[in-house]
Write a protein that holds these residues in place. Structure first.
Motif, PDB file in Angstrom:
ATOM      1  N   MET A   1      48.414  36.554  43.322  1.00  0.00           N
ATOM      2  CA  MET A   1      46.960  36.529  43.251  1.00  0.00           C
ATOM      3  C   MET A   1      46.540  36.223  41.817  1.00  0.00           C
ATOM      4  SD  MET A   1      44.092  39.507  43.841  1.00  0.00           S
ATOM      5  CE  MET A   1      44.489  39.820  45.529  1.00  0.00           C
ATOM      6  N   ASN A   2      45.554  35.372  41.686  1.00  0.00           N
ATOM      7  CA  ASN A   2      45.024  35.033  40.378  1.00  0.00           C
ATOM      8  C   ASN A   2      44.189  36.183  39.822  1.00  0.00           C
ATOM      9  OD1 ASN A   2      45.922  32.286  39.914  1.00  0.00           O
ATOM     10  ND2 ASN A   2      44.726  31.775  41.708  1.00  0.00           N
ATOM     11  N   LYS A   3      44.113  36.233  38.501  1.00  0.00           N
ATOM     12  CA  LYS A   3      43.352  37.279  37.820  1.00  0.00           C
ATOM     13  C   LYS A   3      42.126  36.668  37.167  1.00  0.00           C
ATOM     14  CE  LYS A   3      45.742  39.560  34.935  1.00  0.00           C
ATOM     15  NZ  LYS A   3      46.655  40.172  33.983  1.00  0.00           N
ATOM     16  N   ILE A   4      40.978  37.283  37.429  1.00  0.00           N
ATOM     17  CA  ILE A   4      39.707  36.811  36.882  1.00  0.00           C
ATOM     18  C   ILE A   4      39.060  37.955  36.118  1.00  0.00           C
ATOM     19  CG2 ILE A   4      37.406  35.945  37.452  1.00  0.00           C
ATOM     20  CD1 ILE A   4      38.695  34.766  40.015  1.00  0.00           C
ATOM     21  N   LEU A   5      38.508  37.618  34.938  1.00  0.00           N
ATOM     22  CA  LEU A   5      37.779  38.581  34.132  1.00  0.00           C
ATOM     23  C   LEU A   5      36.327  38.147  34.056  1.00  0.00           C
ATOM     24  CD1 LEU A   5      37.632  40.962  32.072  1.00  0.00           C
ATOM     25  CD2 LEU A   5      38.223  39.285  30.294  1.00  0.00           C
ATOM     26  N   MET A   6      35.426  39.097  34.257  1.00  0.00           N
ATOM     27  CA  MET A   6      34.004  38.826  34.069  1.00  0.00           C
ATOM     28  C   MET A   6      33.472  39.834  33.055  1.00  0.00           C
ATOM     29  SD  MET A   6      30.732  38.318  36.597  1.00  0.00           S
ATOM     30  CE  MET A   6      31.651  38.880  37.947  1.00  0.00           C
ATOM     31  N   ILE A   7      32.842  39.300  32.005  1.00  0.00           N
ATOM     32  CA  ILE A   7      32.239  40.114  30.959  1.00  0.00           C
ATOM     33  C   ILE A   7      30.758  39.736  30.911  1.00  0.00           C
ATOM     34  CG2 ILE A   7      32.391  40.823  28.553  1.00  0.00           C
ATOM     35  CD1 ILE A   7      35.004  39.129  28.401  1.00  0.00           C
ATOM     36  N   TYR A   8      29.888  40.740  30.855  1.00  0.00           N
ATOM     37  CA  TYR A   8      28.467  40.387  30.827  1.00  0.00           C
ATOM     38  C   TYR A   8      27.650  41.381  30.020  1.00  0.00           C
ATOM     39  CZ  TYR A   8      27.674  43.980  34.348  1.00  0.00           C
ATOM     40  OH  TYR A   8      27.600  45.180  35.014  1.00  0.00           O
ATOM     41  N   PHE A  26      33.870  37.009  45.040  1.00  0.00           N
ATOM     42  CA  PHE A  26      35.308  37.063  44.778  1.00  0.00           C
ATOM     43  C   PHE A  26      35.985  38.099  45.680  1.00  0.00           C
ATOM     44  CE2 PHE A  26      34.462  35.479  40.250  1.00  0.00           C
ATOM     45  CZ  PHE A  26      34.945  34.209  40.521  1.00  0.00           C
ATOM     46  N   GLU A  27      35.392  39.274  45.767  1.00  0.00           N
ATOM     47  CA  GLU A  27      35.973  40.348  46.578  1.00  0.00           C
ATOM     48  C   GLU A  27      36.010  39.972  48.051  1.00  0.00           C
ATOM     49  OE1 GLU A  27      33.568  43.660  45.349  1.00  0.00           O
ATOM     50  OE2 GLU A  27      34.638  43.834  43.430  1.00  0.00           O
ATOM     51  N   LYS A  28      34.943  39.339  48.536  1.00  0.00           N
ATOM     52  CA  LYS A  28      34.887  38.909  49.939  1.00  0.00           C
ATOM     53  C   LYS A  28      36.004  37.912  50.250  1.00  0.00           C
ATOM     54  CE  LYS A  28      31.818  35.910  51.417  1.00  0.00           C
ATOM     55  NZ  LYS A  28      30.540  35.260  51.749  1.00  0.00           N
ATOM     56  N   ASN A  29      36.409  37.156  49.228  1.00  0.00           N
ATOM     57  CA  ASN A  29      37.450  36.152  49.403  1.00  0.00           C
ATOM     58  C   ASN A  29      38.807  36.626  48.865  1.00  0.00           C
ATOM     59  OD1 ASN A  29      36.232  33.501  50.499  1.00  0.00           O
ATOM     60  ND2 ASN A  29      34.698  34.300  49.093  1.00  0.00           N
ATOM     61  N   ASN A  30      38.950  37.949  48.754  1.00  0.00           N
ATOM     62  CA  ASN A  30      40.215  38.574  48.353  1.00  0.00           C
ATOM     63  C   ASN A  30      40.760  38.037  47.034  1.00  0.00           C
ATOM     64  OD1 ASN A  30      40.360  40.215  50.714  1.00  0.00           O
ATOM     65  ND2 ASN A  30      40.971  38.383  51.846  1.00  0.00           N
ATOM     66  N   GLY A 149      42.848  27.224  42.025  1.00  0.00           N
ATOM     67  CA  GLY A 149      43.708  26.990  43.185  1.00  0.00           C
ATOM     68  C   GLY A 149      43.658  28.053  44.259  1.00  0.00           C
ATOM     69  N   GLU A 150      42.649  28.886  44.233  1.00  0.00           N
ATOM     70  CA  GLU A 150      42.457  29.896  45.290  1.00  0.00           C
ATOM     71  C   GLU A 150      41.760  29.247  46.478  1.00  0.00           C
ATOM     72  OE1 GLU A 150      43.017  33.237  45.876  1.00  0.00           O
ATOM     73  OE2 GLU A 150      44.189  33.474  44.043  1.00  0.00           O
ATOM     74  N   LYS A 151      42.170  29.639  47.663  1.00  0.00           N
ATOM     75  CA  LYS A 151      41.509  29.122  48.883  1.00  0.00           C
ATOM     76  C   LYS A 151      40.220  29.893  49.098  1.00  0.00           C
ATOM     77  CE  LYS A 151      45.686  27.592  51.107  1.00  0.00           C
ATOM     78  NZ  LYS A 151      46.598  27.717  52.226  1.00  0.00           N
ATOM     79  N   VAL A 152      39.188  29.155  49.477  1.00  0.00           N
ATOM     80  CA  VAL A 152      37.873  29.769  49.725  1.00  0.00           C
ATOM     81  C   VAL A 152      37.626  29.795  51.211  1.00  0.00           C
ATOM     82  CG1 VAL A 152      35.424  29.639  49.243  1.00  0.00           C
ATOM     83  CG2 VAL A 152      37.054  28.865  47.540  1.00  0.00           C
TER      84      VAL A 152
END
Length: 152
Positions: A1-8, A26-30, A149-152
């Motif tokens: 699984m890919n790792k994504i960071l969100m900073i805001y 993102f969560e809905k699409n695992n 490269g994540e499937k949506v």
């Protein structure tokens, strides 16, 4: 699984609403996501390269400036090699001001100057996000997933 960071950073809660909509997609699409705020979480620019994608959300202060809490991060970006790393930039703006979303532009331009791959266009929402804006947030998340490269 890919790792994504969100900073805001969000002063009125509008950019936070955008961040939550993006995270929900993102969560809905695992797709795994780590969320941090400039206000409350320690953010080390060295950790950016440990993620497959980084999303940066910021509101614009005054007439086009970065918010105070984002300034150090902005400066410290030059201390890390983010060349070819994937980024996306988003935030809430106020069309009342002459410079619409200046902080978003500053951040996106800074990332590009440092060689990052930045998804365009940068996502700007006028004040509180409405239904169409939430859809735009989801589309941004979808673009990030497609780039890594994540499937949506």
């Amino acid at each position: 699984m890919n790792k994504i960071l969100m900073i805001y950073a969000s002063q009125t809660g509008n950019t936070e609403l955008m961040a939550e909509a993006i995270a929900a997609f993102f969560e809905k699409n695992n797709c795994g996501i780590t969320m941090k705020t400039f206000d409350f979480d320690p953010i080390d620019t060295e950790e950016l390269t440990a993620y497959d994608a980084v999303l940066i959300g910021t509101h614009t202060w005054d007439d086009g400036d970065l918010p105070y809490e984002v300034e150090d991060f902005y400066e410290e970006l030059e201390d890390v090699n983010i060349k070819n790393h994937l980024f996306a930039v988003f935030g809430s703006c106020d069309s009342f001001y002459d410079t619409y979303g200046g902080a978003i532009d500053l951040m996106g331009e800074r990332l590009e100057e440092l060689g990052a791959k930045v998804i365009k266009p940068w996502l700007k929402v006028d004040l509180e996000p409405g239904k169409d804006d939430i859809i735009a947030c989801e589309k941004l998340a979808e673009q990030v997933m497609l780039h890594i490269g994540e499937k949506v």
